[in-house]
Enzyme design. Sequence first.
Site, mmCIF file in Angstrom:
data_model
loop_
_atom_site.group_PDB
_atom_site.id
_atom_site.type_symbol
_atom_site.label_atom_id
_atom_site.label_comp_id
_atom_site.label_asym_id
_atom_site.label_seq_id
_atom_site.Cartn_x
_atom_site.Cartn_y
_atom_site.Cartn_z
ATOM 1 N N GLY A 21 3.123 -10.744 2.488
ATOM 2 C CA GLY A 21 4.136 -9.878 2.141
ATOM 3 C C GLY A 21 5.380 -10.272 2.355
ATOM 4 O O GLY A 21 5.909 -11.318 2.901
ATOM 5 N N ASP A 56 1.974 4.798 -3.587
ATOM 6 C CA ASP A 56 1.745 3.368 -3.971
ATOM 7 C C ASP A 56 0.311 3.241 -4.454
ATOM 8 O O ASP A 56 -0.349 2.180 -4.204
ATOM 9 C CB ASP A 56 2.291 2.434 -2.933
ATOM 10 C CG ASP A 56 2.428 0.912 -3.359
ATOM 11 O OD1 ASP A 56 2.626 0.724 -4.451
ATOM 12 O OD2 ASP A 56 2.287 0.198 -2.285
ATOM 13 N N LYS A 115 -2.751 -6.770 10.318
ATOM 14 C CA LYS A 115 -1.426 -6.978 9.442
ATOM 15 C C LYS A 115 -0.280 -7.151 10.533
ATOM 16 O O LYS A 115 -0.156 -6.647 11.503
ATOM 17 C CB LYS A 115 -1.090 -5.628 8.863
ATOM 18 C CG LYS A 115 -0.027 -5.393 8.222
ATOM 19 C CD LYS A 115 0.208 -4.346 7.413
ATOM 20 C CE LYS A 115 1.474 -4.070 6.543
ATOM 21 N NZ LYS A 115 1.435 -2.735 5.634
#
EC number: 2.7.11.13
Length: 1016
Positions: free
Chosen positions: A692, A808, A712
């Site tokens: 990302g 989202d 993450k």
Amino acid sequence: MDMIDEAITEVVRKIERERSVIHGALSMKRLTQNQTVHQQLHSNIEESKKSIIYLEERLEKLKLRKNGVRKSNSEKPSVGIEKNPSFSTTKSAKSFSSTSSNIDSNLDLLNYDTPLTISKISFLLQQLEFKLSVEEQYRKGIEKMAKLYEREHDRRSIAEAEKKYVESAQKITLLKQALKRYHDLHIEIDEEDVPSTESRGNLNARRPQSGLLKITVGSLRNVTHSAGISKQTEMIVAIRAEDLERARTRPSRTDRFNETFEIDLEKTNEVEIVVYEKKNEKLLLPVGLLWIRLSDLVEKQRRKKVEQEVSDKGWVSADKMINQRLSIFLPSALNNISKPESTDRPNTASGNQSVSAWFSLEPMGQINLTMNFTKHNTRKRPMDAGLGRQGAIRQRKESVHEVYGHKFLQHQFYQIMRCALCGEFLKNAAGMQCIDCHYTCHKKCYPKVVTKCISKSSDSASSEYEKINHRIPHHFESHTNIGANWCCHCGYILPLGRKTARKCTECGITAHAQCVHLVPDFCGMSMEMANRVISEIRTTKIYKAQQHKQKSSHHKHHHHKKSKSSSSKHKENDKASVSITTTTTPSITPADPVPTSPKPLAIEPVKRKPVHAGNLEVTSVSDNKLGATVQVVEQKVDDKADALTKPPSLDAVKEPIPVPSVETSVVAQDLTHKAKRIGLEDFTFLSVLGKGNFGKVMLAELKSEKQLYAIKVLKKEFILENDEVESTKSEKRVFLVANRERHPFLVNLHSCFQTETRIYFVMDFVSGGDLMLHIQQEQFSRRRAQFYAAEVCLALKYFHDNGIIYRDLKLDNILLSPDGHVKVADYGLCKEDMWHDNTTATFCGTPEFMAPEILLEQQYTRSVDWWAFGVLIYQMLLGQSPFRGEDEEEIFDAILSDEPLYPIHMPRDSVSILQQLLTRDPKKRLGSGPNDAEDVMTHPFFSNINWDDIYHKRTQPPYIPSLNSPTDTKYFDEEFTRELPVLTPVNSILTKEMQQHFEGFSYSCEDDKPSTTDNA
């Protein structure tokens, strides 16, 4: 009734006037053989005929309205006016509306073949009013420059200025002629409000365009020649962009050119077409004007693609499907249309999307143009490319400037705005707009604002604003707006009509009806005058304060000087003492071993900070005395942790203590929960799952449990640079909400920790990949799409029940578990405290899924999630997006203006739920009420769904992913999985103040509640 009768009389008079013009022109044609005169008379006749058609339509509508009111009054006098609108839907009204129904964009309003309508007249009046005001300012500038040249006796510059002055004066004459014509067509009684092309929330008010314009100038007709010109006149067409001439045709005596130009444009708003008549070798006189906005041309080309697609495919909108009764409810209907070949789109990208038409020149005449604009877009994606991954966007936070309660943010306007303070135009520039009341002004003007914002309470307004004694309220009355008028508060142009426009009968300022109560009681006083009064008040106050300060300081100066001298001596002694203490204290004492059984001990703030196991970080310090590098443990304070005993001095260290590397966190004893903290060294990285903006998502194994997790990894540096600290903390809190019930369709959080340069979210590893990958491999059946939609619906319901909007939702963020069920992931755009009717205004989301109210930068509710849910169902059922475009701007235009298309045999309940979810009015959207998800769940589309079985995973999934092993990553992009699972080095060093933003981040699901350091 009197107003209607007066309007009818006025329309009849105007019709007779136009007929007289036609009769006079025909008589004159019989008296002369001059072809130039014949051509001019012919153009006058054609224009009068168009005007008569428009006026007769308006006359018939007025008569119907008059009869409708009379009939209603005779039957039910108390409700006669209320029945009037319904009566107007007769044959005439419908025929009138049909004339404007084919208008796709503002470019159609410039088309000569487009009949005169209220929309067209409004658009042209607003455009001409603005152009006239700009041209008048331009002429004043030329006059000033000419005077300067005269002083310098610069003959060449004087001649050039005179030439420009003559051209500008002629343009002003043409603009006034055109304005007079359209003003004469206006009827005062017109009750309809027509959306302005420059009003707030305008669909086409977009940013300047960059690209290649290919334009072919064909020919001219019916152009009015200037007086005194002979028959053999030469015409020239010039193409201008941003006040610069970019192309010019060869002179022609036949009004035919057939010349093609390719013009490379960079950040250009519009193209100006100027038709010149060659008066002599040195002077060209303009006789026709036309302005084409590139955004309108782009929109027209996009709509041509959609029209071609519709005609080739045969899909229709929901309204047409219902009206024509083409929907057939068959069990196999959707499966038949869901085959890949049935959803293949024709290749419209390669088709000819040029726009060719006769465009109206002002004040008279037409020009034939063929135009094609190709945008310079590095992110261009063909409309027929099918579904693809798209990243989310988020409006970057900007600094807020507060003035008298106004919270000003810099805003880029792409339409014509007028400053509420000085009254000048912003002209496609950056301005300042209040978040609360939408007060708009120049960047240079916002510090001068004297009006108080509605968000500021009256008791807190002890400001200079309150001391202006000028208190004369405006007398606002309903006003029929015709032409270009701007709101004196928000700066947007007013729409044509009576419903939303208000005008002060005393000073003449105009405003929106909703902005009237925000206008201060300064009738007769301009904002600039009020600002000058404020400046005088401020200057007087500052002068008085300085005088008082000088008097008081004069008496105390000597005593203050002595006190300052004495205190500085004490400070110097203190600094010397601190300096000695600092240099004698070893800098590497933090590396001393921590006692395993610490005793509580009260420690003063100036002494060593207590060590907490969950917040230890490692740095490397070089000590020349030891001749080696010693690992230093940076200690952080935990208010709730027990204090530690003072560790032994450096001399007591006999052997080095093994510590992790700089990029790892230290795992130690949690003094409060008696449990071991999770750190980087507890995991073995296996592969990279994705990347990302701020970091990576990696597959890792927890060594102690042999369990797989997705981690993450976010870089602290990027989080700080992009002001995403609060967003990151919010993401963690949303994870904790998901953890509260271990929701089956939400990705849960195992733990989170941090190092000096990164933070880590340890999450469930969902090995089946995302739905985007699966739908690209094969089209979903109706049952499969319905099953996934039901589980996602329950996930959204849980979020909304806890006051969270997701914002989202997309196929990329829905992961498929090995058991065939889905989990919603990525909570980076979630917002908390969003209960029913709570609103927010952040511009964020993935373009194809963003609701219209987000694009229009309005306040929105959690119903934006249900709009995105509708887009999601559409994509799963049909394998394509309902709103497509080659770039973000085209997608946004499609969302705001296009109607989704459906196969003619699509089941009725599928069309129904999509139609109700994809409703542009958020208040009418399915799921927008207080029942929220319950309304969606009871829709007939889910009639065969047992929601309790869905929640408890008792329903057999329609598809099970095939995995070779628990670590199989075949459902993830090979671009990432083939990379080495390592963390790239980070060279930046964060200060202590920067690190404080991440205090309390650590968490473990093994705890009964978040760790004691968790203040996020």
